[in-house]
Design a protein around this motif. Structure first.
Motif, mmCIF file in Angstrom:
data_model
loop_
_atom_site.group_PDB
_atom_site.id
_atom_site.type_symbol
_atom_site.label_atom_id
_atom_site.label_comp_id
_atom_site.label_asym_id
_atom_site.label_seq_id
_atom_site.Cartn_x
_atom_site.Cartn_y
_atom_site.Cartn_z
ATOM 1 N N PHE A 1 0.852 -1.026 -0.049
ATOM 2 C CA PHE A 1 0.131 -0.086 0.071
ATOM 3 C C PHE A 1 0.841 1.222 0.131
ATOM 4 O O PHE A 1 0.690 2.319 -0.784
ATOM 5 N N ASP A 2 1.878 1.501 0.825
ATOM 6 C CA ASP A 2 2.522 2.638 0.771
ATOM 7 C C ASP A 2 3.445 2.755 -0.348
ATOM 8 O O ASP A 2 3.257 4.094 -0.874
ATOM 9 N N GLY A 3 3.988 1.914 -0.916
ATOM 10 C CA GLY A 3 4.460 2.050 -2.357
ATOM 11 C C GLY A 3 3.519 2.659 -3.351
ATOM 12 O O GLY A 3 3.778 3.639 -3.824
ATOM 13 N N TYR A 4 2.401 1.971 -3.291
ATOM 14 C CA TYR A 4 1.308 2.354 -4.251
ATOM 15 C C TYR A 4 1.029 4.089 -3.995
ATOM 16 O O TYR A 4 0.715 4.728 -4.856
ATOM 17 N N ALA A 5 0.634 4.321 -2.666
ATOM 18 C CA ALA A 5 0.144 5.621 -2.155
ATOM 19 C C ALA A 5 1.373 6.690 -2.490
ATOM 20 O O ALA A 5 1.067 7.715 -2.892
ATOM 21 N N GLU A 6 2.583 6.258 -2.230
ATOM 22 C CA GLU A 6 3.651 7.079 -2.716
ATOM 23 C C GLU A 6 3.593 7.635 -4.010
ATOM 24 O O GLU A 6 3.603 8.959 -4.603
ATOM 25 N N GLN A 7 3.535 6.622 -5.060
ATOM 26 C CA GLN A 7 3.519 7.052 -6.576
ATOM 27 C C GLN A 7 2.240 7.718 -6.692
ATOM 28 O O GLN A 7 2.286 8.690 -7.620
ATOM 29 N N GLU A 8 1.111 7.363 -6.528
ATOM 30 C CA GLU A 8 -0.078 7.775 -6.554
ATOM 31 C C GLU A 8 -0.176 9.180 -6.158
ATOM 32 O O GLU A 8 -0.659 10.336 -6.951
ATOM 33 N N LEU A 9 0.189 9.560 -5.242
ATOM 34 C CA LEU A 9 0.266 10.824 -4.528
ATOM 35 C C LEU A 9 1.150 11.794 -5.299
ATOM 36 O O LEU A 9 0.807 13.003 -5.511
ATOM 37 N N GLN A 10 2.260 11.277 -5.834
ATOM 38 C CA GLN A 10 3.194 11.918 -6.634
ATOM 39 C C GLN A 10 2.261 12.608 -7.874
ATOM 40 O O GLN A 10 2.426 13.514 -8.197
ATOM 41 N N PHE A 11 1.581 11.388 -8.493
ATOM 42 C CA PHE A 11 0.823 11.825 -9.668
ATOM 43 C C PHE A 11 -0.328 12.732 -9.396
ATOM 44 O O PHE A 11 -0.257 13.893 -10.182
ATOM 45 N N ARG A 12 -1.047 12.654 -8.418
ATOM 46 C CA ARG A 12 -1.827 13.507 -8.076
ATOM 47 C C ARG A 12 -1.484 15.073 -7.707
ATOM 48 O O ARG A 12 -2.052 16.010 -8.110
ATOM 49 N N ASN A 13 -0.222 14.899 -7.186
ATOM 50 C CA ASN A 13 0.193 16.422 -6.958
ATOM 51 C C ASN A 13 0.790 16.983 -8.122
ATOM 52 O O ASN A 13 0.394 18.350 -8.274
ATOM 53 N N GLN A 14 1.254 16.221 -9.106
ATOM 54 C CA GLN A 14 1.881 16.678 -10.167
ATOM 55 C C GLN A 14 0.767 17.272 -11.132
ATOM 56 O O GLN A 14 0.804 18.533 -11.743
ATOM 57 N N PHE A 15 -0.356 16.569 -11.295
ATOM 58 C CA PHE A 15 -1.654 17.181 -12.076
ATOM 59 C C PHE A 15 -2.539 18.001 -11.182
ATOM 60 O O PHE A 15 -3.631 18.375 -11.733
ATOM 61 N N GLY A 16 -2.356 18.215 -10.093
ATOM 62 C CA GLY A 16 -3.230 19.257 -9.103
ATOM 63 C C GLY A 16 -4.701 18.489 -8.877
ATOM 64 O O GLY A 16 -5.788 18.987 -9.048
ATOM 65 N N TYR A 17 -4.611 17.133 -8.663
ATOM 66 C CA TYR A 17 -5.838 16.271 -8.430
ATOM 67 C C TYR A 17 -5.734 16.285 -6.754
ATOM 68 O O TYR A 17 -5.012 16.241 -6.106
ATOM 69 N N PRO A 18 -7.142 16.033 -6.522
ATOM 70 C CA PRO A 18 -7.507 15.481 -4.959
ATOM 71 C C PRO A 18 -6.270 14.436 -4.265
ATOM 72 O O PRO A 18 -5.881 13.597 -5.241
ATOM 73 N N PRO A 19 -5.798 14.445 -3.473
ATOM 74 C CA PRO A 19 -6.161 15.398 -2.279
ATOM 75 C C PRO A 19 -5.472 16.544 -1.969
ATOM 76 O O PRO A 19 -5.464 17.408 -1.015
ATOM 77 N N PHE A 20 -4.600 16.937 -3.385
ATOM 78 C CA PHE A 20 -4.162 18.298 -3.052
ATOM 79 C C PHE A 20 -4.988 19.542 -3.850
ATOM 80 O O PHE A 20 -4.573 20.436 -3.682
ATOM 81 N N ALA A 21 -5.937 19.083 -4.171
ATOM 82 C CA ALA A 21 -7.160 20.246 -4.761
ATOM 83 C C ALA A 21 -8.306 19.563 -4.506
ATOM 84 O O ALA A 21 -8.560 18.229 -4.237
ATOM 85 N N HIS A 22 -9.508 20.350 -4.576
ATOM 86 C CA HIS A 22 -10.867 19.910 -4.512
ATOM 87 C C HIS A 22 -11.488 19.757 -5.965
ATOM 88 O O HIS A 22 -11.117 20.750 -6.702
ATOM 89 N N CYS A 23 -12.164 18.802 -6.426
ATOM 90 C CA CYS A 23 -12.563 18.793 -7.864
ATOM 91 C C CYS A 23 -14.099 18.777 -7.549
ATOM 92 O O CYS A 23 -14.662 18.163 -6.613
ATOM 93 N N ALA A 24 -14.612 19.336 -8.547
ATOM 94 C CA ALA A 24 -16.357 19.502 -8.364
ATOM 95 C C ALA A 24 -16.805 19.483 -9.728
ATOM 96 O O ALA A 24 -16.032 19.883 -10.694
#
Ligand SMILES: Nc1ncnc2c1ncn2[C@@H]1O[C@H](COP(=O)(O)OP(=O)(O)OP(=O)(O)O)[C@@H](O)[C@H]1O
Ligand SMILES: [Zn+2]
Ligand SMILES: [Zn+2]
Length: 740
Positions: A626-649
């Motif tokens: 899980f941790d490995g997964y979360a790490e790379q996925e959070l990186q992707f989310r951060n890079q494209f400005g997706y949640p949890p780094f932004a709110h999408c509506a």
């Protein structure tokens, strides 16, 4: 100054009107009142109190107060206002969610039954006379005597004894009374009390932290994320934490994704607290109005102190709340799909905060939102890393279906050789199998079978959606469009095309390959009947079924010790949908489904069939990382400005007139772009992936913002000043989970 009240009128049209509050009437929000409506009397619930609105007619006064005690607790009222604000929903809609209709429109009286009470036992010689002349009456008297002097009429024989009871009543020996009874939805089930298990060291540590939680600067417990691998015994930790709250004289609220899909979890709670049966209330969508009325009032008057329920149970009127548990906190079913579009988990965190209660979010595959909150220090993270009775995690094999596709030339491969051989072996050994099929959405992406390539948007890194009607590929985040390629851009093959199969097709194929095996299909089509799922699962448990073929429905919380093989037939389908959470969902599904294997003495095996074996969600799930997964996925989310780094509506319009749906959204878009706060990113209007549904045309646009407040305030401002035409409905989905 005199105040006025907004009142939600009882009745099917659910009107809202303002009334003056007579100066000596002690009204608070949530009170039930009598009011004049046109020229009759009516009843309603007070939504809000404030200075009278500016009108050019005089408001009529409230006639009287029905119940001085408000139906809604002050905390729930506060929660309701927060929801109306954050999700940009009218307060009266929120109130409807908060107060079930059966409770608001107080027409469901209590259910009663007739009880026969012994008032005076006849003297011995009288009794002998009765025995000779009226044996029925004699039996009734004897039964009553043996049963502490009172019995329900039904248990004495109902209608067949009513004449006998009448004459006994006349003689003054018995009395007939009415008694309120609870409509118990689980009346037909028996729950044997289960004893608490001896916790292993990880569980004991987890429980200790839940009972003595870290607090924030205001002394309020920090929310806890309990990340425990599948089968790690999270449920046992919840049970003991709830017991503890009860021992402290407090109440407990347990949210589960959907009752009908998680019958085992409810059963475990009911069994553990079997001795307190009357203190457990279960709330779910299958309750009758009367059952809901009873359960709600048992909670409101403090009789029931443990509430188990799906999403809307978060509004259960418990007082003195000690703990809220959100099981499988990552589940999408916690998000309400109609206005108010609240997220049950997020509201649980907020309610716990208001009530200074502990909240435990539990999952084997936490949402990235919750996980990120542990990384930033907002939540506390607790882990269970081992299965409770120290079985091994199942072995996961990933099978490359591109090779299978070449072998089976042109045909869609459903069952790989490897999976078929494995199934043969398990069936020979008398072991059980679950075959899992990702539900096929209507949104289709283009995938090349020989190489697995998927056409993606270069701006958003999500798969493009194929629109058959105009033969176009569209990005459903930003609106980018392109023509579908004739040849695969990656390998040059012309086989790039649509493909897929459903549960029914799978059942046919499996039946042909294993004609002797007993199988059942579990999906939305076959499980319509009430209790169908429970019955099928019970059969499976009793090993009257060898193979279960199912969709998402079987992914959750099930415990079958004899299941040693889980086959995931099409791991890709959920992966290539136009949604930045597709990878997260696939990781969750694979991990959860795989978690159903090898939960007993026997070792479990999981076979994953996929066209994209190297996709990170599949690879990390395979390694239970899980941790490995979360790490790379959070990186992707951060890079494209997706949640949890932004709110999408998502803002959408629906209408039977296509042009009007389109035009209204374009107009809203224009208004939104004016004075757009810098934190907000505004997408282009476009037809929804599901362009037409229920006879309505659907258009949508995405909004992204680093500030939730900036987002809902801006949208609120625009929506309140731009009323849509009569035949267009506007949908606003804050923190949307799906983008259709
Ligand atoms: N301390 C314990 N000692 C022995 N058995 C335990 C203990 N705790 C839990 N178990 C058993 O282990 C099994 C798995 O536990 P449980 O279903 O609670 O796990 P879980 O973490 O909720 O799983 P999942 O997330 O996969 O639904 C159950 O049969 C449960 O009775
Ligand atoms: Zn895009
Ligand atoms: Zn290709």
């Amino acid at each position: 100054m005199q105040q006025s009240a907004r009142v939600l009128i009882d009745g099917p049209s659910e009107l809202v009107f303002d009334y003056m509050i007579p100066t000596d009437m002690p009204i608070v929000t949530g009170c039930r009142v009598r009011i004049p409506l046109r020229n009759r009397d009516s009843t309603g619930t007070v939504l809000d109190i404030g200075p009278p609105p500016q009108t050019n007619f005089t408001l009529r006064p409230i006639s009287s107060l029905i119940d001085p005690e408000p139906l809604i607790t002050p905390t729930l009222m506060k929660l309701g206002k927060w929801i109306a604000n954050y999700y940009v929903a009218p307060l009266e809609q929120v109130m409807r969610a908060l107060l079930p209709e059966s409770v608001r429109q107080d027409t469901h009286s209590e259910k009663t039954r007739k009880v026969v009470e012994l008032t005076a036992m006849p003297a011995t010689d009288d009794l002998e006379k009765i025995a000779k002349r009226a044996p029925k009456q004699h039996i009734i008297l004897k039964l009553l005597e043996a049963n502490a002097g009172a019995m329900p009429l039904k248990d004495l024989g109902g209608g067949s004894v009513s004449a006998a009871v009448k004459s006994l009543e006349k003689k003054g020996h018995v009395k007939l009374t009415e008694e309120a009874v609870r409509r118990d939805p689980d009346e037909d089930q028996e729950f044997l009390e289960s004893k608490p298990l001896q916790l292993n060291s990880e569980q004991a540590e987890a429980l200790k932290q839940i009972l003595e939680p870290a607090t924030n600067e205001n002394g309020i417990p920090k929310p806890i994320l309990l990340h425990g691998v599948t089968g790690s015994g999270k449920t046992e930790v919840y049970l003991q934490a709830v017991q503890h709250a009860l021992d402290q004289g407090k109440s407990a609220l347990v949210l589960i994704p959907e009752i009908s899909l998680t019958p085992q979890t409810v059963q475990r709670f009911k069994s553990r607290f079997a001795a307190l049966q009357d203190q457990v209330a279960v709330l779910h969508s299958h309750l009758s109005q009367g059952e809901r009325f009873d359960e709600w009032h048992r909670i409101r008057n403090g009789q029931a102190r443990i509430v188990i329920g799906a999403r809307s149970a978060i509004f259960a009127p418990l007082t003195n709340l000690g703990i809220i548990i959100v099981d499988e906190e990552h589940e999408n079913t916690y998000k309400q799909e109609t206005s108010p579009r609240y997220h049950g988990r997020d509201i649980a965190v907020l309610r716990a905060h208001f009530e200074k209660a502990v909240v435990v979010l539990g999952s084997a595959t936490p949402s990235l939102e919750s996980f990120q909150n542990t990384q930033s220090g907002k939540y506390q993270l607790i882990r269970l890393t081992q299965r409770a009775d120290s079985q091994a995690m199942p072995i996961m094999r990933v099978l490359d279906m591109r090779i299978e596709a070449q072998k089976q030339k042109g045909r869609i491969a459903i069952l790989s050789d490897r999976l078929r051989v494995s199934m043969e072996k398990k069936l020979e050994n008398g072991e059980q199998i679950i075959l899992f099929l990702n539900r096929r959405g209507f949104a289709r992406s283009l995938q090349c079978p020989p190489c697995g390539h998927v056409c993606e948007c270069q701006h958003c890194a999500i798969p493009l959606t194929y629109h058959r009607t105009d033969d176009r590929l569209v990005c459903h985040m930003c609106g980018y469009q392109s023509l579908p390629p004739k040849k695969c851009p990656s390998c040059g093959d012309e086989a790039i095309r649509l493909q897929g199969f459903g549960t029914q097709k799978v059942e046919e194929v499996i039946q042909k390959v294993f004609p002797q095996a007993r199988m059942a299909r579990i999906d939305a089509d076959t499980m319509r009947r009430k209790n169908a799922l429970r019955d099928t699962l019970n059969k499976f448990k009793a090993h009257k079924i060898d193979i279960i073929i199912g969709t998402q429905m079987i992914a959750k919380g099930l415990h079958f010790p004899n299941v040693t093989l889980v086959g995931i037939l099409n791991a890709d389908l959920g992966l290539h949908v136009p949604d930045f959470r597709a990878g997260e969902r696939t990781f969750q599904l694979l991990t959860q489904v795989a978690g159903r294997a090898g939960r007993g003495e026997l070792e479990g095996e999981v076979i994953v069939q996929t066209f994209t074996p190297h996709s990170p969600s599949i690879q990390f799930a395979r390694h239970h990382d899980f941790d490995g997964y979360a790490e790379q996925e959070l990186q992707f989310r951060n890079q494209f400005g997706y949640p949890p780094f932004a709110h999408c509506a998502l803002l959408g319009t629906r209408s039977t007139h296509e042009r009007r749906a389109e035009f209204t959204l374009e107009n809203l878009h224009k208004r939104l772009s004016k004075d757009l706060p810098p934190q907000i990113e505004l997408g282009e209007p476009m037809p929804s992936p599901l362009t037409r549904a229920h006879g309505q045309f659907r258009y949508q646009l995405m909004l992204k913002s680093t500030s939730a407040r900036a987002l809902h305030q801006h949208v609120q401002r625009v929506l309140s000043t731009t009323p849509p035409p009569d035949d267009v409905t506007i949908i606003f989905d804050m923190d949307a989970l799906g983008f259709f």
